[in-house]
Design an enzyme around this catalytic site. Structure first.
Site, short mmCIF file in Angstrom:
data_model
loop_
_atom_site.label_atom_id
_atom_site.label_comp_id
_atom_site.label_asym_id
_atom_site.label_seq_id
_atom_site.Cartn_x
_atom_site.Cartn_y
_atom_site.Cartn_z
N ARG A 65 55.03 23.84 -23.40
CA ARG A 65 54.89 24.01 -24.90
C ARG A 65 53.19 23.95 -24.76
NH1 ARG A 65 54.37 18.88 -27.41
NH2 ARG A 65 53.59 20.27 -29.28
N HIS A 109 51.40 20.42 -46.78
CA HIS A 109 53.20 19.93 -46.23
C HIS A 109 53.72 19.36 -47.67
CE1 HIS A 109 55.27 17.29 -44.68
NE2 HIS A 109 55.57 16.43 -45.48
N ASP A 141 45.45 16.92 -36.42
CA ASP A 141 45.05 16.46 -36.03
C ASP A 141 46.59 15.78 -35.27
OD1 ASP A 141 46.77 14.39 -36.73
OD2 ASP A 141 45.34 12.65 -36.82
C1 GAR Z 1 56.33 24.87 -47.32
O1 GAR Z 1 56.55 24.25 -48.48
C2 GAR Z 1 55.03 24.21 -46.89
O2 GAR Z 1 55.06 23.09 -47.05
C3 GAR Z 1 56.10 23.82 -45.21
O3 GAR Z 1 57.26 24.85 -45.49
C4 GAR Z 1 57.26 25.43 -46.36
C5 GAR Z 1 56.81 27.17 -45.95
O4 GAR Z 1 57.27 28.03 -46.76
N1 GAR Z 1 56.30 22.93 -44.50
C6 GAR Z 1 56.85 21.63 -43.41
O5 GAR Z 1 57.36 21.65 -43.82
C7 GAR Z 1 55.92 21.24 -42.53
N2 GAR Z 1 55.81 19.77 -42.34
P1 GAR Z 1 56.45 29.98 -46.85
O6 GAR Z 1 57.42 30.04 -45.55
O7 GAR Z 1 57.44 30.33 -47.69
O8 GAR Z 1 55.19 29.10 -45.80
#
Ligand code: GAR
Length: 204
Positions: A65, A109, A141
């Site tokens: 990573r 999120h 963070d």
């Molecule tokens: C979104 O709902 C975002 O909030 C979530 O993934 C989705 C991506 O949708 N992110 C997480 O869960 C991060 N922990 P998208 O590819 O259509 O923008």
């Protein structure tokens, strides 16, 4: 006002699309690069359609990573990115990556943090039986969804039982809130309180 931002996305990229449609090319804000951990992510195709440089950095192509994130950070910096927006980027970034872009990595999120961090936040919220869902935009963070909160907005859905009852409205909320946060950052209206690193100050 000017801001060069990069977006990282692993999946569909509907949040990227909201940024491209409502923020990119306005008020001095430009999306200068879109990266992913997944070469086939539809988000990359959305960026290519708009002529924005894209690249994929799958973990399998790098020794670890740390090496992957060094290559990713080099590519983002090489494209002049000042702000990194994680929009459905399903990888944790390394501390060294964050050090390259201090207080300049934000994430969207799909829950009202600190409730339901990590993966499958909406499913977690449904399993808990919450009546209020929501969206958070926060600085990233070293923890999992633990950084200082920039914007949050709630969605009352007391009868929701399955993700399909929540996701359309939740995505619509994300598509407002993330562009709004980017505009505020571009205006210089967002800073972490020097007296309290948990608190984000927003200029009126
Ligand atoms: C979104 O709902 C975002 O909030 C979530 O993934 C989705 C991506 O949708 N992110 C997480 O869960 C991060 N922990 P998208 O590819 O259509 O923008």
């Amino acid at each position: 006002m000017s801001l060069r931002l990069a977006v990282l996305a692993s999946g569909t990229g509907s949040n990227l699309q909201a940024i491209l449609d409502h923020v990119h090319g306005r008020d001095g804000i430009a999306v200068v690069a879109v990266g992913s951990d997944k070469p086939e992510a539809p988000a990359l195709a959305r960026a290519r359609e708009r002529g924005i440089p894209t690249a994929a950095f799958p973990l399998a192509d790098h020794p670890d990573r740390a090496a992957r994130d060094t290559a990713l950070a080099d590519w983002l910096a090489g494209n002049g990115a000042e702000l990194i927006v994680l929009a459905g980027y399903m990888q944790l970034v390394t501390p060294a990556f964050l050090a390259r872009f201090p207080q300049a990595v934000v994430n969207v999120h799909p829950a009202l943090l600190p409730a339901f961090p990590g993966l499958r936040a909406v499913e977690q919220a449904l399993a808990y039986g919450v009546r209020v869902f929501g969206v958070t935009v926060h600085f990233v963070d070293e923890g999992v969804d633990t950084g200082p909160l920039i914007l949050q907005r709630a969605l009352e859905l007391p009868h929701a039982r399955v993700p399909e009852d929540v996701l359309p409205q939740l995505h619509a909320l994300e598509h407002e809130l993330l562009p709004e946060a980017i505009r505020l950052i571009a205006q210089g209206a967002v800073r972490v309180d020097p007296a309290d690193a948990r608190r984000v100050l927003l200029d009126p």
